[in-house]
Enzyme design. Structure first.
Site, PDB file in Angstrom:
ATOM      1  N   GLU A 142      -2.564  -1.084   0.879  1.00 28.48           N
ATOM      2  CA  GLU A 142      -3.303  -1.579   2.038  1.00 28.48           C
ATOM      3  C   GLU A 142      -4.801  -1.300   1.964  1.00 28.48           C
ATOM      4  OE1 GLU A 142       0.947  -1.360   3.247  1.00 28.48           O
ATOM      5  OE2 GLU A 142      -0.415  -0.027   2.136  1.00 28.48           O
ATOM      6  N   PHE A 160       1.589   0.444   9.085  1.00 26.06           N
ATOM      7  CA  PHE A 160       1.108   0.681   7.720  1.00 26.06           C
ATOM      8  C   PHE A 160      -0.416   0.674   7.633  1.00 26.06           C
ATOM      9  CE2 PHE A 160       5.229  -1.592   6.211  1.00 26.06           C
ATOM     10  CZ  PHE A 160       5.976  -0.511   6.678  1.00 26.06           C
ATOM     11  N   HIS A 218       7.983   1.722  12.455  1.00 24.33           N
ATOM     12  CA  HIS A 218       7.847   0.276  12.585  1.00 24.33           C
ATOM     13  C   HIS A 218       7.672  -0.140  14.050  1.00 24.33           C
ATOM     14  CE1 HIS A 218       9.747   0.708   8.641  1.00 24.33           C
ATOM     15  NE2 HIS A 218       9.315  -0.499   8.342  1.00 24.33           N
TER      16      HIS A 218
END
Length: 664
Positions: A404, A430, A471
């Site tokens: 990322e 993330f 998540h």
């Protein structure tokens, strides 16, 4: 790094006398400037200095080997890049003195700046992040079919950072024409290279990424210049990244205050004997190309240019603090957005509205590139870009490696070169891996030196779907305290499309939060066509007179359900964006209702609701008939089991808060 007695040799290079003399003069300029700056440091004119004395051959050789319009990404000791690109000395001196005539208007020091005019992008103190930016610039050139390379410097210490490895991997996978140049000068501050890496040579690290790599003598100006020039010519024809280790030595401290007591004297002496300026000058004298008269003439001219520029810089006024200017320079101006003739409103799911907005933006901005994990043929884990490859091609809809930070950096580099980029986080959680690029590169570039950062990062966030601690987070409060970022958080399909279009059109960095719990559970009318919304404008969801609920994202729907359940004359304000924030809408509503609940999904402590509640209390105190109430999630990670997640989320606590505040 052990001592070496290997003398520098300059034979075997087929270069004209003109080129040899130019190389020497360009070595001499940064050396004489540095010697003057060390005096300025001792005199208190400048506050800090990172010396590149003894390493000039790397900066000068690389710069002169490239074309003037090829981007170079610099580090502490690359003064030769700036002088080689003819950056005006008075502006350099003003920069180092913190004067308004510098590149950052006194907002940053040293070489922490860039100049797009000179195709130079300076470092940030974190060392590694600029490497991926160079990959992004190279992507711009490759996609446009331009035979150009970019070059990024790093140090031996910087090769230990994750950003180094992510940048090399991206460049290798995408076959980007980037020269990664390591200045291996023996120490990362006081840490010797023996404690930085275990491989024999830093060039070995390129092999793991499937790229060409080589190690050269960084003190030999002819070896550096000839090697980089040849590599650049080859890479312009056949794009690929190359890793070049330049072996050199730092004969002064990391910065002057740190000194060199930790370095053995004999090691410094052995490298001083290999000084690139002195040794190359002796070679030219032996060749009959340089004599005392020419040497004196050049030194006199350079020193006079330095003194003239210092006089100019000294005459510049000191920086005058202005809150208006400071706030005004956070963002690049947003252009007026064209709106196509609105078509009919079509019922769409939240997820489809986002896809529609992306598609409209791709048509409106041919230079827009989408980057993300699995977004190409697979269409992304939420299928938002499903079918985009067939419509726009894999060049513009790019699968990325799982890195990322590197991807955000590449997106920023692509924007610096002239493009627009959208990065999709597979899950918003993330984004923590790319935090540094966002808060220290994207957010600060325009404020520091006027460089726009035309990047949108899409963040699927939120709970209620049983996805657990990694998540389900909604992390807007990680970023609302960072000046220089725009933060958008829509709650309806119409806003999801229109605000995404606006975010992509905006030349500033925008974090676009999408509640994934709304993706397929919420539908609504969405205008067809290119219909940008207005970032920074709140929406009245329902009018009322007795209580204001200020919220955003999924909170808008929770508030509506709670009011329907409880009853009461309650007004709901959907902020839609958190930065910029529509303070007028909040104040107008609170002035009418005299009561306020701030509702958000993130945990209570440290959530953005605290900032909203504080602002209402500070600026609307005389309008209030009750304390401001915050309703948010528990101060725990987001749990997985349905019963635990339901308890965690604020929905069930909201109705009680409404009743209590109405009865206050």
């Amino acid at each position: 790094m052990t001592a070496t007695t290997t003398p520098l040799t300059y034979t075997g290079y087929d270069l004209s006398d003109e080129t040899l003399l130019r190389l020497y003069r360009e070595l001499l300029r940064p050396r004489l400037i540095e010697e003057k700056m060390l005096k300025q440091l001792r005199g208190g004119v400048i506050s800090k200095w990172f010396s590149g004395i003894g390493q000039e051959a790397i900066s000068v050789g690389c710069t002169l080997a490239l074309e003037p319009d090829e981007f170079i990404f610099t580090m502490h000791r690359n003064l030769g890049v700036f002088t080689g690109r003819e950056v005006p000395l008075e502006r350099l001196f003003a920069q180092w003195q913190g004067k308004p005539g510098g590149f950052t208007k006194g907002r940053d020091r040293s070489f922490h700046f860039g100049s797009t005019e000179h195709h130079i992008v300076g470092m940030i103190s974190h060392l590694g992040p600029q490497l991926a930016l160079a990959a992004g610039v190279a992507l711009w050139h490759k996609m446009r079919g331009e035979p150009k390379v970019s070059l990024a410097f790093t140090g031996d210490g910087g090769t230990s950072e994750g950003d180094f490895h992510e940048a090399l991997n991206i460049a290798a996978v995408w076959k980007l024409p980037v020269l990664f140049v390591i200045e291996n000068n023996g120490y990362g501050l006081s840490t010797p290279v023996s404690e930085q890496y275990a491989c024999d040579s830093l060039a070995d690290r390129g092999k793991g990424y499937g790229m060409r790599s080589l190690s050269i003598d960084g003190n030999n100006i002819l070896e550096v210049y000839s090697t980089i020039k040849q590599l650049a010519e080859e890479m312009r024809e056949n794009p690929e990244p190359v890793l070049v280790e330049c072996r050199t030595f730092r004969v002064r401290g990391h910065e002057e205050a740190s000194g060199v007591k930790y370095v053995p004297d004999e090691l410094i002496e052995s490298w001083q004997a290999r000084d690139p300026v002195t040794s190359f000058g002796e070679f030219l004298r032996h060749r009959g190309l340089l004599n005392d008269a020419v040497q004196l003439k050049w030194e006199t001219e350079i020193k006079q240019a330095i003194e003239d520029a210092l006089t100019t810089a000294a005459d510049l006024p000191a920086v005058t603090a202005s809150t208006e200017n400071e706030i005004g320079d956070l963002f690049a101006p947003t252009p007026a957005l064209r709106t196509s003739q609105p078509g009919n409103s079509v019922e769409k799911r939240f997820v489809d509205a986002i896809s529609d907005g992306l598609r409209e933006a791709m048509h409106a901005h041919p230079q827009l590139v989408l980057m993300g994990q699995d977004i190409a043929d697979y269409g992304g884990v939420f299928k938002i870009t499903d079918g985009f490859v067939a419509e726009f091609g894999k060049e513009r809809v790019r699968n990325t490696p799982l890195c990322e930070s590197g991807v955000i950096g590449a997106a920023l580099g692509y924007a610096i070169a002239g493009g627009k980029a959208m990065v999709e986080m597979q899950f918003g959680d993330f984004v923590s891996v790319g935090f540094n690029q966002i808060v220290n590169n994207l957010a600060k570039l325009h404020y520091r030196w006027g460089q726009n950062a035309d990047v949108v990062i899409r963040l699927p966030v939120g709970g209620g779907v049983g996805a657990g601690p990694f998540h389900s987070q909604t992390m807007e409060s990680w970023f609302t305290s960072v000046a220089g970022l725009k933060i958008v958080y829509p709650s309806t399909p119409e806003d999801a499309k229109s605000l995404l279009i606006a975010a992509i059109a905006d030349p500033n960095p925008v974090l676009f939060f999408e509640h994934k719990g709304l993706y397929r559970s919420l539908s609504g009318p969405v205008s067809e066509g290119y219909t940008p919304g207005e970032i920074g404008k709140a929406r009245m969801v329902r009018e009322g007179n007795d209580l204001t609920i200020v919220t955003y994202g999924a909170g808008v729907h929770w508030a509506s359900e709670a009011v329907d359940s409880v009853g009461g004359d309650v007004e709901i304000i959907d902020l839609r964006s958190l930065t910029p924030l529509d303070y007028d809408a909040i104040r107008t509503s609170v002035a009418k209702t005299s009561r306020a609940i701030v509702l958000h999904e993130a945990s209570l402590t440290g959530g953005f609701g605290g900032e909203l509640a504080a602002w209402i209390s500070e600026h609307c105190f005389e309008l209030l008939d009750a304390p401001v109430r915050r309703v948010a999630s528990l101060d725990t990670p987001v749990p997985f089991a349905p019963a635990l997640e339901e308890q965690y989320l604020p929905k069930n606590r909201l109705t009680t808060a409404i009743r209590q505040l109405l009865a206050y």
